[in-house]
Write a protein that holds these residues in place. Structure first.
Motif, PDB file in Angstrom:
ATOM      1  N   THR A 127       0.858  -1.180   0.000  1.00  0.00           N
ATOM      2  CA  THR A 127       0.000   0.000   0.000  1.00  0.00           C
ATOM      3  C   THR A 127       0.898   1.235   0.000  1.00  0.00           C
ATOM      4  OG1 THR A 127      -1.680  -1.193   1.272  1.00  0.00           O
ATOM      5  CG2 THR A 127      -1.825   1.211   1.265  1.00  0.00           C
ATOM      6  N   LEU A 128       0.595   2.180  -0.869  1.00  0.00           N
ATOM      7  CA  LEU A 128       1.321   3.454  -0.889  1.00  0.00           C
ATOM      8  C   LEU A 128       0.557   4.460  -0.035  1.00  0.00           C
ATOM      9  CD1 LEU A 128       2.034   3.765  -4.731  1.00  0.00           C
ATOM     10  CD2 LEU A 128       3.550   2.853  -2.957  1.00  0.00           C
ATOM     11  N   ILE A 129       1.309   5.282   0.699  1.00  0.00           N
ATOM     12  CA  ILE A 129       0.704   6.278   1.582  1.00  0.00           C
ATOM     13  C   ILE A 129       1.370   7.622   1.321  1.00  0.00           C
ATOM     14  CG2 ILE A 129       0.253   6.894   3.987  1.00  0.00           C
ATOM     15  CD1 ILE A 129      -0.935   4.230   3.526  1.00  0.00           C
ATOM     16  N   ALA A 130       0.570   8.658   1.151  1.00  0.00           N
ATOM     17  CA  ALA A 130       1.103  10.013   0.947  1.00  0.00           C
ATOM     18  C   ALA A 130       0.641  10.894   2.105  1.00  0.00           C
ATOM     19  CB  ALA A 130       0.607  10.590  -0.380  1.00  0.00           C
ATOM     20  N   SER A 131       1.564  11.655   2.658  1.00  0.00           N
ATOM     21  CA  SER A 131       1.225  12.493   3.803  1.00  0.00           C
ATOM     22  C   SER A 131       0.617  13.811   3.341  1.00  0.00           C
ATOM     23  CB  SER A 131       2.468  12.790   4.645  1.00  0.00           C
ATOM     24  OG  SER A 131       2.118  13.736   5.636  1.00  0.00           O
ATOM     25  N   ALA A 132      -0.655  14.005   3.661  1.00  0.00           N
ATOM     26  CA  ALA A 132      -1.339  15.249   3.296  1.00  0.00           C
ATOM     27  C   ALA A 132      -1.015  16.371   4.274  1.00  0.00           C
ATOM     28  CB  ALA A 132      -2.848  15.006   3.250  1.00  0.00           C
ATOM     29  N   VAL A 133      -0.444  16.045   5.424  1.00  0.00           N
ATOM     30  CA  VAL A 133      -0.015  17.099   6.351  1.00  0.00           C
ATOM     31  C   VAL A 133       1.363  17.622   5.961  1.00  0.00           C
ATOM     32  CG1 VAL A 133      -1.437  16.535   8.355  1.00  0.00           C
ATOM     33  CG2 VAL A 133       0.728  15.387   8.072  1.00  0.00           C
ATOM     34  N   LEU A 134       2.291  16.718   5.625  1.00  0.00           N
ATOM     35  CA  LEU A 134       3.612  17.182   5.180  1.00  0.00           C
ATOM     36  C   LEU A 134       3.468  17.978   3.881  1.00  0.00           C
ATOM     37  CD1 LEU A 134       5.888  14.051   5.846  1.00  0.00           C
ATOM     38  CD2 LEU A 134       5.509  16.050   7.317  1.00  0.00           C
ATOM     39  N   ALA A 135       2.578  17.517   2.997  1.00  0.00           N
ATOM     40  CA  ALA A 135       2.370  18.229   1.730  1.00  0.00           C
ATOM     41  C   ALA A 135       1.773  19.614   1.977  1.00  0.00           C
ATOM     42  CB  ALA A 135       1.450  17.416   0.820  1.00  0.00           C
ATOM     43  N   TYR A 136       0.842  19.710   2.918  1.00  0.00           N
ATOM     44  CA  TYR A 136       0.269  21.025   3.236  1.00  0.00           C
ATOM     45  C   TYR A 136       1.345  21.941   3.815  1.00  0.00           C
ATOM     46  CZ  TYR A 136      -2.211  24.809   5.433  1.00  0.00           C
ATOM     47  OH  TYR A 136      -2.596  26.075   5.787  1.00  0.00           O
ATOM     48  N   ASP A 137       2.121  21.415   4.780  1.00  0.00           N
ATOM     49  CA  ASP A 137       3.160  22.236   5.420  1.00  0.00           C
ATOM     50  C   ASP A 137       4.152  22.775   4.390  1.00  0.00           C
ATOM     51  OD1 ASP A 137       1.988  21.670   7.835  1.00  0.00           O
ATOM     52  OD2 ASP A 137       3.502  20.200   8.471  1.00  0.00           O
ATOM     53  N   ALA A 138       4.399  22.013   3.314  1.00  0.00           N
ATOM     54  CA  ALA A 138       5.413  22.403   2.327  1.00  0.00           C
ATOM     55  C   ALA A 138       4.916  23.458   1.337  1.00  0.00           C
ATOM     56  CB  ALA A 138       5.881  21.164   1.559  1.00  0.00           C
ATOM     57  N   LEU A 139       3.621  23.743   1.335  1.00  0.00           N
ATOM     58  CA  LEU A 139       3.112  24.782   0.417  1.00  0.00           C
ATOM     59  C   LEU A 139       3.628  26.148   0.847  1.00  0.00           C
ATOM     60  CD1 LEU A 139      -0.662  23.735   0.169  1.00  0.00           C
ATOM     61  CD2 LEU A 139       1.093  23.447  -1.608  1.00  0.00           C
ATOM     62  N   ASP A 140       3.845  27.033  -0.132  1.00  0.00           N
ATOM     63  CA  ASP A 140       4.274  28.383   0.282  1.00  0.00           C
ATOM     64  C   ASP A 140       3.069  29.158   0.831  1.00  0.00           C
ATOM     65  OD1 ASP A 140       2.933  29.785  -1.833  1.00  0.00           O
ATOM     66  OD2 ASP A 140       4.577  29.218  -3.188  1.00  0.00           O
ATOM     67  N   GLU A 141       3.354  30.235   1.518  1.00  0.00           N
ATOM     68  CA  GLU A 141       2.294  30.937   2.253  1.00  0.00           C
ATOM     69  C   GLU A 141       1.218  31.490   1.318  1.00  0.00           C
ATOM     70  OE1 GLU A 141       1.935  30.736   5.538  1.00  0.00           O
ATOM     71  OE2 GLU A 141       3.715  29.466   5.448  1.00  0.00           O
ATOM     72  N   ASP A 142       1.612  31.929   0.113  1.00  0.00           N
ATOM     73  CA  ASP A 142       0.622  32.440  -0.844  1.00  0.00           C
ATOM     74  C   ASP A 142      -0.371  31.344  -1.244  1.00  0.00           C
ATOM     75  OD1 ASP A 142       1.770  34.875  -0.786  1.00  0.00           O
ATOM     76  OD2 ASP A 142       2.757  34.733  -2.751  1.00  0.00           O
ATOM     77  N   ARG A 143       0.177  30.151  -1.467  1.00  0.00           N
ATOM     78  CA  ARG A 143      -0.672  29.035  -1.879  1.00  0.00           C
ATOM     79  C   ARG A 143      -1.624  28.654  -0.745  1.00  0.00           C
ATOM     80  NH1 ARG A 143      -2.568  28.232  -5.864  1.00  0.00           N
ATOM     81  NH2 ARG A 143      -2.726  26.262  -6.951  1.00  0.00           N
ATOM     82  N   LYS A 144      -1.057  28.610   0.477  1.00  0.00           N
ATOM     83  CA  LYS A 144      -1.911  28.283   1.626  1.00  0.00           C
ATOM     84  C   LYS A 144      -3.044  29.300   1.748  1.00  0.00           C
ATOM     85  CE  LYS A 144       1.540  26.007   4.560  1.00  0.00           C
ATOM     86  NZ  LYS A 144       2.481  26.187   5.660  1.00  0.00           N
ATOM     87  N   ALA A 145      -2.712  30.584   1.565  1.00  0.00           N
ATOM     88  CA  ALA A 145      -3.731  31.633   1.707  1.00  0.00           C
ATOM     89  C   ALA A 145      -4.796  31.484   0.629  1.00  0.00           C
ATOM     90  CB  ALA A 145      -3.070  33.005   1.622  1.00  0.00           C
ATOM     91  N   ARG A 146      -4.381  31.072  -0.568  1.00  0.00           N
ATOM     92  CA  ARG A 146      -5.346  30.960  -1.674  1.00  0.00           C
ATOM     93  C   ARG A 146      -6.349  29.828  -1.458  1.00  0.00           C
ATOM     94  NH1 ARG A 146      -4.747  28.800  -7.666  1.00  0.00           N
ATOM     95  NH2 ARG A 146      -6.940  29.033  -8.127  1.00  0.00           N
ATOM     96  N   ILE A 147      -5.894  28.747  -0.857  1.00  0.00           N
ATOM     97  CA  ILE A 147      -6.803  27.598  -0.711  1.00  0.00           C
ATOM     98  C   ILE A 147      -7.513  27.564   0.639  1.00  0.00           C
ATOM     99  CG2 ILE A 147      -5.522  26.192  -2.366  1.00  0.00           C
ATOM    100  CD1 ILE A 147      -4.329  24.641  -0.028  1.00  0.00           C
ATOM    101  N   GLU A 148      -7.061  28.396   1.577  1.00  0.00           N
ATOM    102  CA  GLU A 148      -7.697  28.416   2.899  1.00  0.00           C
ATOM    103  C   GLU A 148      -9.177  28.793   2.736  1.00  0.00           C
ATOM    104  OE1 GLU A 148      -5.993  27.765   5.844  1.00  0.00           O
ATOM    105  OE2 GLU A 148      -7.923  27.854   6.867  1.00  0.00           O
ATOM    106  N   GLY A 149     -10.042  28.044   3.333  1.00  0.00           N
ATOM    107  CA  GLY A 149     -11.467  28.367   3.270  1.00  0.00           C
ATOM    108  C   GLY A 149     -12.179  27.840   2.050  1.00  0.00           C
ATOM    109  N   LEU A 150     -11.443  27.255   1.074  1.00  0.00           N
ATOM    110  CA  LEU A 150     -12.133  26.676  -0.089  1.00  0.00           C
ATOM    111  C   LEU A 150     -12.809  25.355   0.301  1.00  0.00           C
ATOM    112  CD1 LEU A 150      -9.725  27.094  -3.164  1.00  0.00           C
ATOM    113  CD2 LEU A 150     -11.855  28.336  -2.677  1.00  0.00           C
TER     114      LEU A 150
END
Ligand SMILES: [Fe+2]
Length: 287
Positions: A127-150
């Motif tokens: 089984t392959l597992i991808a970390s959605a928390v590590l991937a979120y943490d690695a986004l730059d702040e602009d990207r995080k701001a753009r998707i926050e609340g979507l």
């Protein structure tokens, strides 16, 4: 009980524990905390009856009943049988070989999923597992701001497939579940940690044009499954392998469908909804 980090970016191995014996609240709390800290856990060396396993599963939330009745186990409807029997119809083969979080096409998705290994093939079946928390943490702040609340839009089999994926689209199942919405950035219901919620059911976001929504989902799913966020685990006989659907995506790998000794695989899956009862109690105490 010994908890050791897995090789790779996340995950832990649990040894020196016997879940066929009654479990203390302290031990269960330690296991729950370990899953929340490590995102995936492999508890090795178990010999459980169906009743033992189902009792253990109930500690992680409310077990869900899968939508395909013929996958259930008769005496214990919480247990879903996953096998590579040669008689498996073609359209159900490799049906989990796409990145997803379980039951994301339902209004209340699965929180924890566990697989108990009854039989494992000599080769394959990882089984392959991808970390959605590590991937979120690695986004730059602009990207995080753009998707926050979507708010992401989901339907069974709805996502644009990534290379190599076989997203199952079975019209009658898709119609049965309809469209549901979940935050694109999901806060973990117990820890509050943020993660991308990008299951293979996500096909767009509220307020975005269809093409823009699909492109955003595709871009974020591609990001989330980059090699540095991915690990793999093969469920061996006697393992209980658990993942936290609010922290990781998972994908099966192709398996040979065979009844031959050494090639057979039999897993028993339990998925739960909601938080473990012990966590709810702990949260109330902490508040
Ligand atoms: Fe799954």
């Amino acid at each position: 009980m010994i908890i050791t980090p897995m090789p790779g970016p996340f995950g832990a191995i649990v040894e020196d524990v016997d879940l066929s014996k009654p479990q203390s609240d302290d031990m269960l709390r330690a296991l729950i905390a370990a899953l929340h800290a490590h995102q995936i856990l492999a508890i090795r060396g178990q010999r459980l009856t169906d009743a033992d396993y189902v009792a253990f599963g109930h500690h992680w939330g409310e077990p869900l009943m899968f939508h395909l009745p013929n996958h259930r186990k008769d005496d214990f409807p919480e247990m879903i049988r996953i096998s590579n029997a040669a008689a498996t119809p073609e359209r159900y083969r490799d049906g989990a070989k796409f990145w997803h979080q379980d039951s994301s096409y339902e209004a209340v998705p699965a929180s924890v999923t566990m697989l108990y290994g009854a039989e494992a093939p000599a080769q394959g079946g990882e089984t392959l597992i991808a970390s959605a928390v590590l991937a979120y943490d690695a986004l730059d702040e602009d990207r995080k701001a753009r998707i926050e609340g979507l708010t992401g839009l989901h339907c069974l089999g709805g996502s644009p497939a990534l290379p190599g994926e076989k997203i199952p689209f079975i019209p009658e199942n898709t119609a049965m579940h309809g469209i549901v919405s979940h935050p694109l950035v999901m806060r973990h219901p117990v820890t509050g940690r943020k993660a991308l919620y990008l299951s293979g059911s996500a096909f767009g976001a509220e307020g975005l044009e269809q093409d823009e929504g699909r492109a955003l989902i595709n871009e974020l799913r591609t990001h989330c499954t980059r090699p540095e966020f991915v690990t793999r685990y093969k469920v061996e006989t006697g393992d209980i392998f658990l993942w936290d659907n609010f922290q990781v995506l998972h994908s099966a790998t192709p398996i040979e469908y065979s009844d031959e000794p050494g090639k057979r695989r039999l897993l028993h899956r339990i998925s739960t909804k909601g938080a473990p009862a012990l966590c709810r109690m702990a949260d109330v105490t902490a508040a």
